[in-house]
Design a protein around this motif. Sequence first.
Motif, short mmCIF file in Angstrom:
data_model
loop_
_atom_site.label_atom_id
_atom_site.label_comp_id
_atom_site.label_asym_id
_atom_site.label_seq_id
_atom_site.Cartn_x
_atom_site.Cartn_y
_atom_site.Cartn_z
N ALA A 83 0.81 -1.22 0.00
CA ALA A 83 0.00 0.00 0.00
C ALA A 83 0.85 1.27 0.00
N ALA A 84 1.98 1.26 0.68
CA ALA A 84 2.83 2.44 0.74
C ALA A 84 3.47 2.77 -0.62
N ASN A 85 3.51 1.79 -1.52
CA ASN A 85 4.11 2.00 -2.85
C ASN A 85 3.10 2.44 -3.90
N ARG A 86 1.83 2.51 -3.55
CA ARG A 86 0.79 2.89 -4.50
C ARG A 86 0.72 4.40 -4.65
N THR A 87 0.49 4.85 -5.88
CA THR A 87 0.27 6.27 -6.16
C THR A 87 -0.95 6.37 -7.07
N PRO A 88 -1.52 7.55 -7.26
CA PRO A 88 -2.65 7.68 -8.18
C PRO A 88 -2.31 7.25 -9.61
N ALA A 89 -1.04 7.29 -9.99
CA ALA A 89 -0.63 6.88 -11.34
C ALA A 89 -0.41 5.38 -11.45
N THR A 90 -0.38 4.67 -10.30
CA THR A 90 -0.09 3.22 -10.35
C THR A 90 -1.19 2.34 -9.78
N PHE A 91 -2.16 2.93 -9.07
CA PHE A 91 -3.18 2.12 -8.41
C PHE A 91 -4.49 2.89 -8.32
N PHE A 92 -5.60 2.18 -8.51
CA PHE A 92 -6.93 2.78 -8.42
C PHE A 92 -7.88 1.81 -7.75
N ASP A 93 -8.67 2.33 -6.81
CA ASP A 93 -9.74 1.60 -6.14
C ASP A 93 -11.03 2.35 -6.46
N SER A 94 -12.02 1.66 -7.03
CA SER A 94 -13.25 2.33 -7.47
C SER A 94 -13.97 3.06 -6.34
N THR A 95 -13.70 2.70 -5.09
CA THR A 95 -14.36 3.42 -3.99
C THR A 95 -13.82 4.84 -3.85
#
Length: 135
Positions: free
Chosen positions: A59-71
Motif C-alpha cells: 500500500a505504501a508503494n501505491r500512487t494515483p498513477a499506479t493504483f486505483f480503487d473504485s471506492t
Amino acid sequence: MPWTGGEMVTVTRAPRIVPKRRRIDGRDPGLVFWIDTAGHGYYRVLLATEPGLFDPGAAANRTPATFFDSTEISGGSLFTASNGESQYAVPREVMRRMRPARTIHYALIAYDGPTATNGVMSMPVAAVQLLTTKR
C-alpha cells in the motif's frame, strides 16, 4: 467424491471481471468491464500498473498513477450489482493517470453487504494491454 445424500455442500463460484476489450489504444482509451459478483450484491474494482500492488503490504508503494480503487470516486461506498451482474466503466481521468503504463492489471472484490468486510476476490488477477497510437 459425488454427493451421496448426506450433508449439503455449498459450492460457490469465484467473482469474475472481464474487460470488453483486451487492448486499449489512444483513439478510444475507454475501459469497461463486465462484472459477475457470483451472487454477492456489492463490489469494488481495483486497477494497478504492477500486479504486486494488489498486495496489502504494498500500500505504501501505491500512487494515483499506479493504483486505483473504485471506492475513491464513490465516496468510499461499494457499487451494487443487480442479480450479481453489473458493468463498470473506468473514469477517463483514471485512464489518463495510468496511461504511461503498458499494462493495467485488474481485480474485483465482491461483498455480501455494503460494508467492505469478508470480501471475495476474483482470481487470477488479469491484465489489459495499453497501446500507444501515433496520430
